[in-house]
Design a protein around this motif. Sequence first.
Motif, PDB file in Angstrom:
ATOM      1  N   LEU A   1     -29.244   0.045  20.041  1.00 23.61           N
ATOM      2  CA  LEU A   1     -27.298  -0.627  20.323  1.00 23.61           C
ATOM      3  C   LEU A   1     -27.018  -2.342  20.221  1.00 23.61           C
ATOM      4  O   LEU A   1     -26.100  -2.850  20.428  1.00 23.61           O
ATOM      5  N   ALA A   2     -28.283  -2.865  20.452  1.00 26.95           N
ATOM      6  CA  ALA A   2     -27.739  -4.576  20.558  1.00 26.95           C
ATOM      7  C   ALA A   2     -27.504  -4.851  19.230  1.00 26.95           C
ATOM      8  O   ALA A   2     -27.500  -4.330  18.052  1.00 26.95           O
ATOM      9  N   PHE A   3     -26.731  -6.685  18.762  1.00 28.40           N
ATOM     10  CA  PHE A   3     -26.086  -6.804  18.014  1.00 28.40           C
ATOM     11  C   PHE A   3     -27.289  -8.246  17.214  1.00 28.40           C
ATOM     12  O   PHE A   3     -28.021  -8.395  17.752  1.00 28.40           O
ATOM     13  N   PRO A   4     -26.851  -7.751  15.651  1.00 27.54           N
ATOM     14  CA  PRO A   4     -28.127  -8.535  15.230  1.00 27.54           C
ATOM     15  C   PRO A   4     -27.842 -10.098  15.504  1.00 27.54           C
ATOM     16  O   PRO A   4     -26.666 -10.821  16.178  1.00 27.54           O
ATOM     17  N   GLN A   5     -29.142 -10.585  15.258  1.00 30.56           N
ATOM     18  CA  GLN A   5     -29.022 -11.993  16.110  1.00 30.56           C
ATOM     19  C   GLN A   5     -28.712 -12.971  15.224  1.00 30.56           C
ATOM     20  O   GLN A   5     -27.609 -13.808  15.916  1.00 30.56           O
ATOM     21  N   ASN A   6     -27.803 -12.761  14.678  1.00 37.21           N
ATOM     22  CA  ASN A   6     -27.301 -13.918  13.541  1.00 37.21           C
ATOM     23  C   ASN A   6     -25.872 -13.650  13.749  1.00 37.21           C
ATOM     24  O   ASN A   6     -24.872 -14.796  13.128  1.00 37.21           O
ATOM     25  N   ALA A   7     -25.631 -12.493  14.075  1.00 35.90           N
ATOM     26  CA  ALA A   7     -24.106 -13.095  14.808  1.00 35.90           C
ATOM     27  C   ALA A   7     -23.724 -13.774  16.171  1.00 35.90           C
ATOM     28  O   ALA A   7     -22.693 -13.650  16.970  1.00 35.90           O
ATOM     29  N   LEU A   8     -24.983 -13.456  17.163  1.00 35.47           N
ATOM     30  CA  LEU A   8     -24.989 -13.624  18.288  1.00 35.47           C
ATOM     31  C   LEU A   8     -24.612 -15.018  19.178  1.00 35.47           C
ATOM     32  O   LEU A   8     -23.436 -15.366  20.030  1.00 35.47           O
ATOM     33  N   ASN A   9     -24.216 -16.055  17.813  1.00 32.14           N
ATOM     34  CA  ASN A   9     -24.216 -17.256  18.301  1.00 32.14           C
ATOM     35  C   ASN A   9     -22.814 -18.010  17.422  1.00 32.14           C
ATOM     36  O   ASN A   9     -22.879 -19.038  17.257  1.00 32.14           O
ATOM     37  N   ILE A  10     -22.038 -17.166  16.504  1.00 31.75           N
ATOM     38  CA  ILE A  10     -21.382 -17.851  15.387  1.00 31.75           C
ATOM     39  C   ILE A  10     -20.288 -18.406  16.973  1.00 31.75           C
ATOM     40  O   ILE A  10     -19.947 -19.121  16.000  1.00 31.75           O
ATOM     41  N   VAL A  11     -19.559 -18.030  17.144  1.00 30.86           N
ATOM     42  CA  VAL A  11     -18.974 -17.441  18.823  1.00 30.86           C
ATOM     43  C   VAL A  11     -19.185 -18.954  19.919  1.00 30.86           C
ATOM     44  O   VAL A  11     -19.705 -17.790  19.924  1.00 30.86           O
ATOM     45  N   SER A  12     -19.191 -19.994  19.534  1.00 32.14           N
ATOM     46  CA  SER A  12     -20.103 -20.692  21.344  1.00 32.14           C
ATOM     47  C   SER A  12     -18.530 -21.735  21.989  1.00 32.14           C
ATOM     48  O   SER A  12     -17.374 -20.775  21.593  1.00 32.14           O
ATOM     49  N   SER A  13     -19.570 -22.042  22.404  1.00 27.04           N
ATOM     50  CA  SER A  13     -18.190 -22.886  23.816  1.00 27.04           C
ATOM     51  C   SER A  13     -17.857 -23.931  22.631  1.00 27.04           C
ATOM     52  O   SER A  13     -16.809 -24.248  22.998  1.00 27.04           O
TER      53      SER A  13
ATOM     54  N   ASN B   1     -14.565 -10.178   6.468  1.00 28.21           N
ATOM     55  CA  ASN B   1     -16.529 -10.017   6.063  1.00 28.21           C
ATOM     56  C   ASN B   1     -17.006 -11.117   6.034  1.00 28.21           C
ATOM     57  O   ASN B   1     -18.314 -11.293   6.101  1.00 28.21           O
ATOM     58  N   ASP B   2     -16.845 -11.959   7.714  1.00 29.35           N
ATOM     59  CA  ASP B   2     -17.783 -12.342   7.740  1.00 29.35           C
ATOM     60  C   ASP B   2     -18.865 -11.654   8.803  1.00 29.35           C
ATOM     61  O   ASP B   2     -18.644 -10.224   9.003  1.00 29.35           O
ATOM     62  N   ALA B   3     -19.514 -12.216   8.741  1.00 33.32           N
ATOM     63  CA  ALA B   3     -20.169 -11.743  10.435  1.00 33.32           C
ATOM     64  C   ALA B   3     -19.948 -10.844  11.633  1.00 33.32           C
ATOM     65  O   ALA B   3     -20.241  -9.692  11.892  1.00 33.32           O
ATOM     66  N   LEU B   4     -19.094 -11.647  12.247  1.00 29.55           N
ATOM     67  CA  LEU B   4     -18.782 -10.552  13.511  1.00 29.55           C
ATOM     68  C   LEU B   4     -17.554  -9.349  12.777  1.00 29.55           C
ATOM     69  O   LEU B   4     -18.034  -9.087  13.395  1.00 29.55           O
ATOM     70  N   ASP B   5     -17.238  -9.958  11.959  1.00 31.15           N
ATOM     71  CA  ASP B   5     -16.607  -8.453  11.416  1.00 31.15           C
ATOM     72  C   ASP B   5     -16.777  -7.831  11.014  1.00 31.15           C
ATOM     73  O   ASP B   5     -16.616  -6.228  10.704  1.00 31.15           O
ATOM     74  N   GLU B   6     -18.251  -8.266   9.782  1.00 36.37           N
ATOM     75  CA  GLU B   6     -19.342  -6.515   9.365  1.00 36.37           C
ATOM     76  C   GLU B   6     -19.867  -6.107  10.934  1.00 36.37           C
ATOM     77  O   GLU B   6     -19.804  -4.699  11.076  1.00 36.37           O
ATOM     78  N   ILE B   7     -20.042  -6.639  11.874  1.00 39.21           N
ATOM     79  CA  ILE B   7     -20.162  -5.582  13.542  1.00 39.21           C
ATOM     80  C   ILE B   7     -18.689  -5.173  13.900  1.00 39.21           C
ATOM     81  O   ILE B   7     -19.362  -3.605  13.901  1.00 39.21           O
ATOM     82  N   ALA B   8     -17.643  -5.787  14.289  1.00 39.66           N
ATOM     83  CA  ALA B   8     -16.848  -5.222  14.432  1.00 39.66           C
ATOM     84  C   ALA B   8     -16.283  -3.811  13.771  1.00 39.66           C
ATOM     85  O   ALA B   8     -16.103  -2.859  14.126  1.00 39.66           O
ATOM     86  N   SER B   9     -16.186  -4.350  12.404  1.00 37.21           N
ATOM     87  CA  SER B   9     -15.709  -3.380  11.172  1.00 37.21           C
ATOM     88  C   SER B   9     -17.134  -2.164  11.375  1.00 37.21           C
ATOM     89  O   SER B   9     -16.128  -0.447  10.659  1.00 37.21           O
TER      90      SER B   9
ATOM     91  N   PRO C   1     -19.824  -8.829  20.575  1.00 43.53           N
ATOM     92  CA  PRO C   1     -20.690  -9.205  21.862  1.00 43.53           C
ATOM     93  C   PRO C   1     -20.679 -10.250  22.741  1.00 43.53           C
ATOM     94  O   PRO C   1     -19.068 -10.251  22.761  1.00 43.53           O
ATOM     95  N   LYS C   2     -21.471  -9.858  23.431  1.00 44.62           N
ATOM     96  CA  LYS C   2     -21.007 -10.268  25.110  1.00 44.62           C
ATOM     97  C   LYS C   2     -20.069 -11.828  24.654  1.00 44.62           C
ATOM     98  O   LYS C   2     -19.511 -12.786  25.191  1.00 44.62           O
ATOM     99  N   SER C   3     -21.312 -13.184  23.819  1.00 41.39           N
ATOM    100  CA  SER C   3     -20.917 -14.147  23.679  1.00 41.39           C
ATOM    101  C   SER C   3     -19.525 -13.892  22.840  1.00 41.39           C
ATOM    102  O   SER C   3     -18.540 -15.514  23.243  1.00 41.39           O
ATOM    103  N   VAL C   4     -18.854 -13.793  22.280  1.00 38.82           N
ATOM    104  CA  VAL C   4     -17.811 -13.528  21.463  1.00 38.82           C
ATOM    105  C   VAL C   4     -16.491 -13.603  22.848  1.00 38.82           C
ATOM    106  O   VAL C   4     -15.221 -13.746  22.837  1.00 38.82           O
ATOM    107  N   VAL C   5     -16.914 -11.948  23.682  1.00 31.45           N
ATOM    108  CA  VAL C   5     -16.116 -11.845  24.212  1.00 31.45           C
ATOM    109  C   VAL C   5     -15.431 -12.605  25.680  1.00 31.45           C
ATOM    110  O   VAL C   5     -14.827 -13.435  26.040  1.00 31.45           O
ATOM    111  N   ASP C   6     -16.475 -13.419  26.082  1.00 34.95           N
ATOM    112  CA  ASP C   6     -16.798 -14.406  27.389  1.00 34.95           C
ATOM    113  C   ASP C   6     -15.590 -15.463  26.794  1.00 34.95           C
ATOM    114  O   ASP C   6     -15.233 -16.361  27.123  1.00 34.95           O
ATOM    115  N   VAL C   7     -15.542 -15.763  25.135  1.00 31.41           N
ATOM    116  CA  VAL C   7     -14.664 -16.931  24.439  1.00 31.41           C
ATOM    117  C   VAL C   7     -13.518 -16.356  24.592  1.00 31.41           C
ATOM    118  O   VAL C   7     -12.727 -17.560  25.531  1.00 31.41           O
TER     119      VAL C   7
END
Length: 740
Positions: A225-237, A295-303, A320-326
């Motif tokens: 269930l965990a999101f890939p680490q390479n996608a967690l920090n793409i969208v940040s503050s 086709n980016d890393a987050l789209d790969e997760i969402a798709s 990921p929560k990091s995207v939702v929080d933003v």
Amino acid sequence: MHFIFEEGGEIKGASAIGPAISTADFWQAQTQFGKRIKLKAKEVWLKWEAGDLTKMMESAKTLATSIDMDFLWECSPDQEFSTDTIAKEYFGDKVSTEQLIGLAMALQNAPIYFRRKGRGQFLRAPEEQLKAALLSVERKKQEALAQETMKEQLLSGVLPPEIADQAQMLLFAPDKNHYIYKALASASAQKGISNAQLLLELGAIHSALEIHQGKFFKEHFPKGLAFPQNALNIVSSSVAQQLEKELPLANVSAFSIDDASTTEIDDAFSVTQLPSGNYQVGVHIAAPSLSISPNDALDEIASHRMSTAYFPGGKITMLPKSVVDVFSLEAGLARPAISLYVEVSPSGEVLSVAPHRTVIELVPIQQNLRLHEIEDVLTQEYFDGIEEGISSDFSANAKTTQVPFENELKLLWTCAKGLFAKRQETRVAGGQRAEQLGKNDPNALLRDFSFSILNETQEPIDPEAILAQPVNDSTWQVEISARSRGSVVDTIVAEWMIFSNQTWGTYLATNDLPAIFRAQQGWGAQRTRMQTTPCRHEGLGVENYAWCTSPLRRYSDLVNQWQIIALVKNGMMAKLVSPFVAKDTKIMGLCAEFDARYTSYNAYQQLVERYWCLKWVNQQGLPLRLQARTLKDGMIRVETIPLRLIVPELATAKRGVSVEIEIISTDLLNLNAGVRLIQMHEQQSSEYAPDFNGQEAEAEEETIPQVQLDTPSLDLPTEAITETKSSVTELVTNQAAPTP
């Protein structure tokens, strides 16, 4: 004349029919089993004249089993040899026919010692290969013994430690060739139950929920269930700060309406008075598509996930929560959004003379209204008591009224009633029955239900604990509460979301941009479907209906948002630069994948809710008497919880008849129950009859207005679940949760 030959890997004997010439190319012969054959000379290993074939073959077969293969291998030369050559080494100079035949059988049946090189020709196996093969044979013997021992333990009620340690793997990712799995499968088959049932009975699996959940995770989240680490920090503050610099700030005070536990706040409203005396209504939708690209890393997760998956007690988010929080429309912040602005009159009429505007901007969110705080207050009677007109000083109004933004909500409610009325006109013109506005009868079956999963101290279970594998719910309790549909807040949110989806769907359709549309037309299995071309939604009474208002929770909305942004930024040139163009096979594939995954998630939510309904029944104690009402073909719906069961005695009963039943047993693994009819009342419930009316009901139920909770309902109405806001589900049969 007699012969031996090889057929199907086995040495067989045959006798010539009539006189036979030993030098012939072939003979008409009859096997030792009575079968007549044409035997070619090149197929014959050995031929001889005298003796009883049957007796000789039986004697040779017995002799073959007594031959010491290790000694025979030692006697054999390193080069290729014939059967008669090695016979002399093993038996001596005088070799009988039976010995030759027996040796041929032994060599043929010992492939790990000798390799066959031709008719009666063999080559002994290399020493290293022989040792490895013998070890393998010995291992298989030991495994066979272990398998039989495990099977006997399982049948006697003892759980072998090997199976206890591998229970999850044996159920969800088994190696069916392994002796441990074979022991489990053999014991289950002998007991006449499934592998899962046997593991559950022996305590290797803690609960049926663990089995249901494990199958779902295995199918849809095989990597966890965990999101890939390479996608967690793409969208940040920093992304949010960059968008704040690029986007204009809207001159509105927006507010959202959600359940208290909602974390993905997709939508908000604003009302602004215009100099003309009319009002500008804004529907503001979170815009994660501004930072997620195809086709980016987050789209790969969402798709891959396609949607947030909901079930009692928890959810698995699409992003990921990091995207939702933003991007979630949290109070006190200005968040990126796509806004739809329409002009309405003081009487609540949406004016068509003023063009609707779609704007990409930052929207200040003043407050997140919570459903449980306002729903019971905001009634038609409450709004009737508010003075006519609304103050232009909304900020002051929000601080002094009983409910924040009550004047804005009154205008939205007035508009919603008008939007609802127009949809009903379309429905009636299409041959459907008009729906009734307002709350259902509190005694009606069509209600929404919320599930609370509690521990032994009556505290909510941590969602992470529910999602854990293995999961043990033996001490957990479930509370199921009902909520009537059709409140004022339900209607406000439902109608404005339907209006926004239809407006943006039409916007895309008229500009010939493909999108993922929600269609409902005709009858049959594909009546309600996702497609990439515009179509009518008969149940809602609208054209060009496209899901656009939940991009944090549904991939279809994210795709449509990309298309809308391309259209807003590029106008007519969007056809050339939008992520998806006309007849694009990629969006067609995404549409099909979303439809399948979304349906599967809904089916799983129904399955788990059914599980908790049966757990609730167990909590009350069995046998349990309950009131229910008949549906069709022997199906009933319990009145107090959303549980449907089959009672064969009621197969011919009319719809809506009140009955008393007794549940005498439940099966949490197969999700069914034993039900006994106690009493059947003669009178049919008049309020119930319209709720289920064949195919027409399917269309009507799609439009039941509700309010979007964080765990939306999967009750029979599909659109009411996804577009508007509801709490929990209806369940369809007492055998297994079907695909909705």
